[in-house]
Design an enzyme around this catalytic site. Sequence first.
Site, PDB file in Angstrom:
ATOM      1  N   SER A 144       0.866  -1.183   0.000  1.00 10.95           N
ATOM      2  CA  SER A 144       0.000   0.000   0.000  1.00 10.95           C
ATOM      3  C   SER A 144       0.901   1.231   0.000  1.00 10.95           C
ATOM      4  O   SER A 144       2.087   1.144   0.370  1.00 10.95           O
ATOM      5  CB  SER A 144      -0.858  -0.048   1.272  1.00 10.95           C
ATOM      6  OG  SER A 144      -0.988   1.226   1.850  1.00 10.95           O
ATOM      7  N   TYR A 157       0.731  -0.326  10.485  1.00  9.30           N
ATOM      8  CA  TYR A 157       0.491  -0.916   9.163  1.00  9.30           C
ATOM      9  C   TYR A 157       1.569  -0.467   8.172  1.00  9.30           C
ATOM     10  O   TYR A 157       2.142  -1.282   7.442  1.00  9.30           O
ATOM     11  CB  TYR A 157      -0.899  -0.499   8.682  1.00  9.30           C
ATOM     12  CG  TYR A 157      -1.314  -1.087   7.355  1.00  9.30           C
ATOM     13  CD1 TYR A 157      -1.882  -2.351   7.279  1.00  9.30           C
ATOM     14  CD2 TYR A 157      -1.142  -0.361   6.178  1.00  9.30           C
ATOM     15  CE1 TYR A 157      -2.271  -2.882   6.051  1.00  9.30           C
ATOM     16  CE2 TYR A 157      -1.525  -0.884   4.953  1.00  9.30           C
ATOM     17  CZ  TYR A 157      -2.088  -2.144   4.897  1.00  9.30           C
ATOM     18  OH  TYR A 157      -2.467  -2.660   3.692  1.00  9.30           O
TER      19      TYR A 157
END
Lengths: 248, 431
Positions: A144, A157
């Site tokens: 991501s 994350y």
Amino acid sequence: MKIKGTGAVVTGASRGLGAALARALAREGARVVLVARGADALGEVVGGIRSEGGEAHAIAADIGDKEAIHRIAGVAAAVAGPIDILVNGAATLGALPMPLLLDTECEDLERVLEENLVGPFRLTKVLLASMVLRGEGVVINVTSDASVVPYPRWGAYGLSKAGLEQMTRIWAAEIEGTGARIVSVDPGEMDTRMHADAVPDADRAALADPADAAHAIIDLIRRIETVTNGARVDLAAEVSAIRATVRA
Amino acid sequence: MSAALTTDLETTPFPHGAIVTAAHGAHDRAQLRPATWPRPDPHAARLLWIDPGADRFEHALVGGLPGLVAPGDLLVVNDAATIPASLLARTANGAPIEVRLAGVIPEMHGSKDDGASRGSWLGEADFARTHGSGDRGAAPGRAPGADGTSGGQATEKSHFTEENRAWAAVTFGEGDWRVRTEDRPAPPVLRSGERLAFEGGLTARIEQVSDLSPRLVTLRFDLEGAALWDALYRAGRPVQYSYLDGSVALWHVQTRYASVPMAVEPASAGLALTWDLITVLRRRGVQLARITQAAGLSSTGDPAIDAALPLPERFEIPQATVRAIDKAKSEGGRVVAIGTTVVRALEGCAALHGGRLVPGRGTTGLRIGHGHRLLIVDGLLTGIHEPGTSHYEMLRAFAPEALLDRAHAEASKVGYLGHEFGDTCLILGSR
């Protein structure tokens, strides 16, 4: 790379991009092994693939559980044959709502790293090794832009995905010339439960359909020989193009 | 390969110590000690290099292997993953037993329900009927070199392991690996049709009891596909023996390139091969190829079963491996088997096809020993084996008995370690 007839493992396959990718791989003729924690949700996706005539097998397992890794690899190869495609799609955001890094509990960070970095390391270590021996196969690590952009609240994350991308590059350097391949893939923002968990007030109409992202990844696997090994592949533009084509 | 992987392995063939040329003629009958736990650094394991052409042996280390093979040589590994094949169960009467899976029953002569092919594991008469002439039974005393090979290529369908097939299994009474297999109590008498209940809810039915031993049975599980394999991995533990210090985990018994789970014990010669070592070997011009072979149980403690080991084992030889072997041989390279299972698969396949290797699947019960003419394999990397075992018998096809005896006596005397986590032996000529 030819997908038809290969053995493929997709983690995080009970929903979102993982489920879409498992369906897409099965439509291409791969023998797909779906891995996720929830057996019920997994069973629904597997049932859907089989009802379309595809080959799918379910393994209920937590990718962050060390004890589960050889079970996943063994069951997958037993039912699908040598694994040529591994998609590390399973990931967790950690605590919700996502806290600032200064408020993140150490244990929560450890759990995120275990799921998003150490788990993929363990499973890739087992499956990539047999790909290197056979001189073929590809590992796709789903990432991501939180790995490169310091978005506040995406600390745990983002750290895990940054680590995953560097692991991808190092592995690529070590296996260069063997015929096996590994890349990280950023599919862009998608309309998934994970995205809703992270950004509850997002405009869903602006988000990509995971099925479109899955198509873009299938295209990438088909042309993987032309992609630099270890690369971070940003597929957002391809996903938008597929979306535009589908809408047209 | 990346330059980052350059290691001390490249700079000298014996990075961890100098070659010691052994004194010939040492006939001390010291007992070989077992390795009791996996070694953290496989490169530091000892390697006994036996050079049959020169009638000599030397002490080296596994890390020195690249210096003992030559550019153009081909190493062939067995990439079978090891199944957690030891399962605790209860009989219909509730008696606790241990079941050690020995392998999926080869079914190469017809349909799944072909009784003859099932029987091939179970008794002399059936074995002979399935595998050829009547003097080839799986009986005690079967002559080494007898050809118990069978070609399943034509009728094996689908993937090896995805069908719900019958398994051969050896049963033990209550207890576990901590007690020597020879000292384990016998299981209660098991009958065809009896049901077994395993941990986690897995169940199976005994289909047949062998006339070789009442402890050797075939069983069929009540699950299939991924559900069966998942249940086996959840309920099972690796097969292990009483000389180990503790319970091993699955990761201890996997080679670093393991793929399809077909072995019930590790193809342990490959445990020595790290990717670091493989990388150095490749850079030296030594190629690597693979076969998959269903390595079976090495010992059961039941004299009748042990005399029949190894039971027929399935193998698969990829087209790419046949090509690599042909190429190596045509260019003067040697084929070095990493483990006895590789020898059995390659020589078993060649015995079946008039000396030629044919890609595909088959089953072999080939026993290799003194006087066996090797058709494919030129050298062997294996463990340190005790005289009298079938593994040691195989070594006699590679080197004269007197040399093997001298080397073994010396290895025992200077403290080499035996068994799956032990030291290593390479039988290969010098170049």
